[in-house]
Design a protein around this motif. Sequence first.
Motif, PDB file in Angstrom:
ATOM      1  N   GLU A  59      -5.157   4.635   5.699  1.00 32.94           N
ATOM      2  CA  GLU A  59      -5.976   3.788   6.572  1.00 32.94           C
ATOM      3  C   GLU A  59      -5.509   2.340   6.588  1.00 32.94           C
ATOM      4  N   ARG A  60      -4.540   2.029   5.724  1.00 32.88           N
ATOM      5  CA  ARG A  60      -4.027   0.661   5.586  1.00 32.88           C
ATOM      6  C   ARG A  60      -5.150  -0.329   5.276  1.00 32.88           C
ATOM      7  N   ALA A  61      -6.071   0.116   4.450  1.00 30.69           N
ATOM      8  CA  ALA A  61      -7.239  -0.681   4.067  1.00 30.69           C
ATOM      9  C   ALA A  61      -6.903  -1.458   2.797  1.00 30.69           C
ATOM     10  N   SER A  62      -6.434  -2.669   2.971  1.00 28.67           N
ATOM     11  CA  SER A  62      -5.913  -3.464   1.858  1.00 28.67           C
ATOM     12  C   SER A  62      -6.891  -3.625   0.700  1.00 28.67           C
ATOM     13  N   ALA A  63      -8.132  -3.945   1.005  1.00 32.29           N
ATOM     14  CA  ALA A  63      -9.117  -4.137  -0.066  1.00 32.29           C
ATOM     15  C   ALA A  63      -9.332  -2.838  -0.843  1.00 32.29           C
ATOM     16  N   ALA A  64      -9.414  -1.727  -0.131  1.00 29.09           N
ATOM     17  CA  ALA A  64      -9.602  -0.430  -0.789  1.00 29.09           C
ATOM     18  C   ALA A  64      -8.358  -0.038  -1.575  1.00 29.09           C
ATOM     19  N   ILE A  65      -7.190  -0.356  -1.053  1.00 26.97           N
ATOM     20  CA  ILE A  65      -5.946  -0.067  -1.772  1.00 26.97           C
ATOM     21  C   ILE A  65      -5.933  -0.816  -3.092  1.00 26.97           C
ATOM     22  N   GLU A  90       1.877  -3.395  -8.745  1.00 26.25           N
ATOM     23  CA  GLU A  90       2.613  -3.931  -7.594  1.00 26.25           C
ATOM     24  C   GLU A  90       1.896  -3.609  -6.285  1.00 26.25           C
ATOM     25  N   VAL A  91       1.406  -2.377  -6.177  1.00 28.07           N
ATOM     26  CA  VAL A  91       0.683  -1.976  -4.963  1.00 28.07           C
ATOM     27  C   VAL A  91      -0.602  -2.785  -4.838  1.00 28.07           C
ATOM     28  N   GLU A  92      -1.316  -2.929  -5.945  1.00 24.82           N
ATOM     29  CA  GLU A  92      -2.550  -3.722  -5.930  1.00 24.82           C
ATOM     30  C   GLU A  92      -2.269  -5.154  -5.488  1.00 24.82           C
ATOM     31  N   SER A  93      -1.276  -5.777  -6.105  1.00 24.56           N
ATOM     32  CA  SER A  93      -0.930  -7.162  -5.760  1.00 24.56           C
ATOM     33  C   SER A  93      -0.448  -7.268  -4.326  1.00 24.56           C
ATOM     34  N   GLY A  94       0.363  -6.303  -3.909  1.00 25.09           N
ATOM     35  CA  GLY A  94       0.862  -6.304  -2.531  1.00 25.09           C
ATOM     36  C   GLY A  94      -0.254  -6.153  -1.518  1.00 25.09           C
ATOM     37  N   ALA A  95      -1.195  -5.289  -1.834  1.00 20.77           N
ATOM     38  CA  ALA A  95      -2.327  -5.094  -0.923  1.00 20.77           C
ATOM     39  C   ALA A  95      -3.146  -6.373  -0.800  1.00 20.77           C
ATOM     40  N   LEU A  96      -3.369  -7.029  -1.917  1.00 18.17           N
ATOM     41  CA  LEU A  96      -4.143  -8.278  -1.894  1.00 18.17           C
ATOM     42  C   LEU A  96      -3.415  -9.375  -1.131  1.00 18.17           C
ATOM     43  N   ALA A  97      -2.075  -9.346  -1.186  1.00 16.88           N
ATOM     44  CA  ALA A  97      -1.277 -10.356  -0.488  1.00 16.88           C
ATOM     45  C   ALA A  97      -0.929  -9.936   0.934  1.00 16.88           C
ATOM     46  N   GLY A  98      -1.312  -8.716   1.315  1.00 16.07           N
ATOM     47  CA  GLY A  98      -0.986  -8.220   2.646  1.00 16.07           C
ATOM     48  C   GLY A  98       0.466  -7.827   2.792  1.00 16.07           C
ATOM     49  N   GLU A  99       1.116  -7.491   1.674  1.00 14.89           N
ATOM     50  CA  GLU A  99       2.544  -7.169   1.686  1.00 14.89           C
ATOM     51  C   GLU A  99       2.797  -5.805   1.045  1.00 14.89           C
ATOM     52  N   CYS A 100       2.199  -4.766   1.554  1.00 13.74           N
ATOM     53  CA  CYS A 100       2.323  -3.433   0.958  1.00 13.74           C
ATOM     54  C   CYS A 100       3.021  -2.490   1.924  1.00 13.74           C
ATOM     55  N   ASP A 101       4.057  -1.794   1.449  1.00 12.64           N
ATOM     56  CA  ASP A 101       4.709  -0.743   2.231  1.00 12.64           C
ATOM     57  C   ASP A 101       3.907   0.529   1.974  1.00 12.64           C
ATOM     58  N   PHE A 102       2.943   0.784   2.835  1.00 13.58           N
ATOM     59  CA  PHE A 102       1.965   1.831   2.612  1.00 13.58           C
ATOM     60  C   PHE A 102       2.581   3.221   2.482  1.00 13.58           C
ATOM     61  N   ALA A 103       3.506   3.565   3.356  1.00 16.16           N
ATOM     62  CA  ALA A 103       4.088   4.911   3.339  1.00 16.16           C
ATOM     63  C   ALA A 103       4.897   5.155   2.076  1.00 16.16           C
ATOM     64  N   CYS A 104       5.768   4.214   1.736  1.00 22.17           N
ATOM     65  CA  CYS A 104       6.599   4.367   0.534  1.00 22.17           C
ATOM     66  C   CYS A 104       5.751   4.363  -0.727  1.00 22.17           C
ATOM     67  N   ALA A 105       4.744   3.535  -0.759  1.00 21.19           N
ATOM     68  CA  ALA A 105       3.886   3.449  -1.948  1.00 21.19           C
ATOM     69  C   ALA A 105       3.230   4.785  -2.238  1.00 21.19           C
ATOM     70  N   GLY A 106       2.677   5.418  -1.232  1.00 25.32           N
ATOM     71  CA  GLY A 106       1.996   6.696  -1.435  1.00 25.32           C
ATOM     72  C   GLY A 106       2.923   7.780  -1.939  1.00 25.32           C
ATOM     73  N   THR A 107       4.110   7.878  -1.356  1.00 24.70           N
ATOM     74  CA  THR A 107       5.076   8.895  -1.757  1.00 24.70           C
ATOM     75  C   THR A 107       5.545   8.681  -3.190  1.00 24.70           C
ATOM     76  N   GLU A 108       5.888   7.453  -3.507  1.00 26.42           N
ATOM     77  CA  GLU A 108       6.368   7.135  -4.861  1.00 26.42           C
ATOM     78  C   GLU A 108       5.275   7.346  -5.900  1.00 26.42           C
TER      79      GLU A 108
END
Length: 136
Positions: A59-65, A90-108
């Motif tokens: 959902e690309r929901a940064s706060a929830a991520i 890293e995912v948490e920090s990226g989500a808070l900063a709006g800099e998260c590669d959502f697809a790669c993060a989930g797979t990894e």
Amino acid sequence: MTDQHDQLRQLQQRRYRHIDPAVLSSAINDDLASFCALSRTFLKEAPAAFALLEQALQERASAAIALRSHALKSMTLLLGAQQLSSRLQEVESGALAGECDFACAGTELKALLAAVQGEVSATIAEREGMSGAALA
């Protein structure tokens, strides 16, 4: 006792790539029953926690991520799952900063979680085997 503990730690470090069982063992003062119970709790709860994170990533929901990454990271840190915990941070920090590669993060994260779950299962079997040998 210390030599035996050190030998076990060295053996575990060679055998496990994704967790360090000594982290949990130390946190619970080497209590075998607690070790197995907490490990089983992780195996039971982690899939649901990851599913919530995966949904937030889709959902690309940064706060929830950020929230879901943090919650799962709290579980993985106790198991000494350093690589997974670091990636969750890293995912948490990226989500808070709006800099998260959502697809790669989930797979990894999915691959890392599967590796951690496998090793946690192995530590339970190993510890239960040690307990059985001690009782024999």
